[in-house]
Scaffold this active site. Structure first.
Site, PDB file in Angstrom:
ATOM      1  N   LYS A   1      -0.319   1.141   5.976  1.00  0.00           N
ATOM      2  CA  LYS A   1       0.475   1.937   4.939  1.00  0.00           C
ATOM      3  C   LYS A   1       1.729   1.508   5.513  1.00  0.00           C
ATOM      4  O   LYS A   1       2.194   1.631   6.578  1.00  0.00           O
ATOM      5  CB  LYS A   1       0.103   3.494   5.245  1.00  0.00           C
ATOM      6  CG  LYS A   1       1.049   4.128   4.500  1.00  0.00           C
ATOM      7  CD  LYS A   1       0.491   5.691   4.907  1.00  0.00           C
ATOM      8  CE  LYS A   1       1.620   6.498   4.381  1.00  0.00           C
ATOM      9  NZ  LYS A   1       1.382   7.968   4.540  1.00  0.00           N
TER      10      LYS A   1
ATOM     11  N   CYS B   1       2.643  17.516   9.565  1.00  0.00           N
ATOM     12  CA  CYS B   1       4.094  17.586   8.954  1.00  0.00           C
ATOM     13  C   CYS B   1       4.395  18.443   7.762  1.00  0.00           C
ATOM     14  O   CYS B   1       5.367  19.064   7.434  1.00  0.00           O
ATOM     15  CB  CYS B   1       4.491  16.270   8.636  1.00  0.00           C
ATOM     16  SG  CYS B   1       3.610  15.139   7.509  1.00  0.00           S
TER      17      CYS B   1
ATOM     18  N   LYS C   1       0.492   2.632  10.481  1.00  0.00           N
ATOM     19  CA  LYS C   1       1.442   3.278   9.615  1.00  0.00           C
ATOM     20  C   LYS C   1       2.980   3.078  10.043  1.00  0.00           C
ATOM     21  O   LYS C   1       3.105   3.446  11.197  1.00  0.00           O
ATOM     22  CB  LYS C   1       1.028   4.934   9.471  1.00  0.00           C
ATOM     23  CG  LYS C   1       2.050   5.782   8.847  1.00  0.00           C
ATOM     24  CD  LYS C   1       1.646   7.204   8.603  1.00  0.00           C
ATOM     25  CE  LYS C   1       2.354   7.878   7.968  1.00  0.00           C
ATOM     26  NZ  LYS C   1       1.856   9.221   7.860  1.00  0.00           N
TER      27      LYS C   1
ATOM     28  N   CYS D   1       4.850  15.614  12.741  1.00  0.00           N
ATOM     29  CA  CYS D   1       3.399  15.517  12.660  1.00  0.00           C
ATOM     30  C   CYS D   1       2.842  15.812  14.096  1.00  0.00           C
ATOM     31  O   CYS D   1       1.657  15.823  14.001  1.00  0.00           O
ATOM     32  CB  CYS D   1       3.115  14.001  12.404  1.00  0.00           C
ATOM     33  SG  CYS D   1       3.877  13.247  10.830  1.00  0.00           S
TER      34      CYS D   1
ATOM     35  N   ARG E   1      10.623   9.716  12.320  1.00  0.00           N
ATOM     36  CA  ARG E   1       9.180   9.725  12.954  1.00  0.00           C
ATOM     37  C   ARG E   1       9.180   8.149  13.737  1.00  0.00           C
ATOM     38  O   ARG E   1       8.071   7.832  13.885  1.00  0.00           O
ATOM     39  CB  ARG E   1       8.222   9.492  11.501  1.00  0.00           C
ATOM     40  CG  ARG E   1       8.400  10.791  10.731  1.00  0.00           C
ATOM     41  CD  ARG E   1       7.092  11.093  10.258  1.00  0.00           C
ATOM     42  NE  ARG E   1       7.029  11.728   8.990  1.00  0.00           N
ATOM     43  CZ  ARG E   1       7.244  13.179   8.705  1.00  0.00           C
ATOM     44  NH1 ARG E   1       7.563  13.611  10.001  1.00  0.00           N
ATOM     45  NH2 ARG E   1       7.381  13.594   7.621  1.00  0.00           N
TER      46      ARG E   1
HETATM   47  C1  PBG Z   1       1.778  12.630   6.321  1.00  0.00           C
HETATM   48  C2  PBG Z   1       1.749  11.541   5.242  1.00  0.00           C
HETATM   49  C3  PBG Z   1       2.771  10.947   4.823  1.00  0.00           C
HETATM   50  C4  PBG Z   1       2.420  10.043   3.545  1.00  0.00           C
HETATM   51  C5  PBG Z   1       1.049  10.353   3.621  1.00  0.00           C
HETATM   52  N1  PBG Z   1       0.621  11.295   4.443  1.00  0.00           N
HETATM   53  C6  PBG Z   1       4.183  10.942   4.784  1.00  0.00           C
HETATM   54  C7  PBG Z   1       5.080  10.772   6.064  1.00  0.00           C
HETATM   55  O1  PBG Z   1       4.476  10.116   7.057  1.00  0.00           O
HETATM   56  O2  PBG Z   1       6.259  10.998   6.026  1.00  0.00           O
HETATM   57  C8  PBG Z   1       3.157   9.427   2.869  1.00  0.00           C
HETATM   58  C9  PBG Z   1       2.469   8.913   1.368  1.00  0.00           C
HETATM   59  C10 PBG Z   1       3.436   8.349   0.256  1.00  0.00           C
HETATM   60  O3  PBG Z   1       4.438   8.159   0.489  1.00  0.00           O
HETATM   61  O4  PBG Z   1       2.988   8.123  -0.531  1.00  0.00           O
HETATM   62  N2  PBG Z   1       2.116  12.103   7.614  1.00  0.00           N
END
Ligand code: PBG
Length: 325
Positions: A248, A122, A195, A130, A217
């Site tokens: 996450k 991304c 995630k 992504c 997303r």
């Molecule tokens: C990439 C990614 C993201 C984060 C970590 N790797 C952003 C997203 O998915 O938009 C977020 C990390 C954070 O908010 O500290 N895909």
């Protein structure tokens, strides 16, 4: 009166009594600090929405790395912020890409640091998604090839751990196969297994210039209300050969951390994301909360919920607090 009730306060009477019965500990070894590396020279620029977090160009990265190793941290996760973006995210898997050069630089100059590479497209695609796009859809299987290529290029640059965050189905299997084929069967995969499509990533997307340019997303990141789906996601990554599982964000998903900890015999990682950082920073800058106490309480809470490791923008601060104690 004797057995009428329990005297729980007996074990809380003094500081040393409390430390004698303490159950959860936060250690420096548990924390991973995120780095944002930009192209260009002489750059150290604070991320507007994340006070205390900086973009560095490679020539100044030593300032940050000296601080990180100086406070006793042992691991970093690297995010590249490239100048060039295109439809297929080519700068994610370039031999001389910003992430690849950063990894090599860190391993050459700070060999004791464990370097984790975030594997996603991304930040590198002009549409900010992504994976590969066709007719407004993020294509799953076509994206896997590029992600695997990205992981291999990061391993070639010297990455110790590959951390795929893209949420395509089958990404662990695809990356594992790619790494093995390229001779990196000893490089572990830290899967962003669970995630969620979270509003807590807002400040990161400022920092990494990775906001989707259309849509969102939600067709690949998870729906926040779901728990069973998190177990299915973790199960497939476990079966595909992930070496670590990640949840996450962290704070709104402590129940999911516990769920995974109880079910899967793998090291578990919590990503204490950008929005969780910025909220605490903003409140403490207003004098509304005690930053140090809040940071220690919430990081310890993540460990109590089941996290073995925590990726956090507070890692340097927390390492200093641990020294003060
Ligand atoms: C990439 C990614 C993201 C984060 C970590 N790797 C952003 C997203 O998915 O938009 C977020 C990390 C954070 O908010 O500290 N895909």
């Amino acid at each position: 009166m004797n057995n009428a009730f329990q005297r729980h306060r007996r074990l809380r009477r003094t500081a040393s009594m409390r430390s004698l019965v303490r159950e959860t500990f936060l250690r420096k070894e548990d924390m991973i600090y995120p780095l944002f590396i930009v192209e260009g020279e002489g750059i150290k620029e604070e991320v507007g929405s994340m006070p205390g977090v900086f973009h560095y160009s490679l020539d100044r990265l030593h300032e940050e790395l000296d601080e990180i190793t100086g406070v006793g941290l042992q691991s970093v996760i690297v995010f590249g912020v490239p100048k060039h973006k295109d439809e297929r995210g080519t700068s994610a898997y370039e031999v001389n890409g910003i992430v690849q050069r950063s990894i090599t630089y860190i391993k050459e100059n700070y060999p004791s640091l464990t370097v984790i590479a975030d594997t996603c497209l991304c930040q590198y695609t002009d549409h900010g998604h992504c994976g590969v796009i066709h007719d407004g859809d993020v294509l799953n299987d076509q994206s896997l090839e590029l992600l695997s290529q990205t992981a291999v290029s990061q391993a070639q640059a010297g990455a110790d751990i590959i951390a795929p965050s893209n949420m395509m189905d089958g990404f662990v299997a695809a990356i594992r196969a790619g790494l093995d084929e390229a001779g990196f069967e000893d490089i572990p995969i830290m899967s962003y297994a669970v995630k969620y499509a979270s509003a807590f990533y807002g400040p990161f997307r400022d920092a990494a210039h990775s906001s989707p340019q259309f849509g969102d997303r939600k067709t690949y990141q998870m729906d926040p209300p779901n728990r069973l789906e998190a177990i299915r996601e973790a199960q497939s990554d476990y079966e595909e050969g992930a070496d670590f599982l990640m949840v996450k964000p962290a704070l709104a998903y402590l129940d999911i951390l516990r769920e995974l900890k109880d079910r899967f015999p793998l090291p578990l990682v919590a990503y204490n994301v950008s929005g969780e950082y910025s909220m605490i920073k903003a409140a403490s800058q207003n004098g509304w909360i005690d930053e140090k106490d809040i940071v220690l309480e919430k990081l310890t809470g993540m460990k109590r919920a089941g996290a073995d490791l925590i990726i956090t923008y507070f890692a340097k601060d927390a390492a200093r607090y641990i020294d003060e104690r």
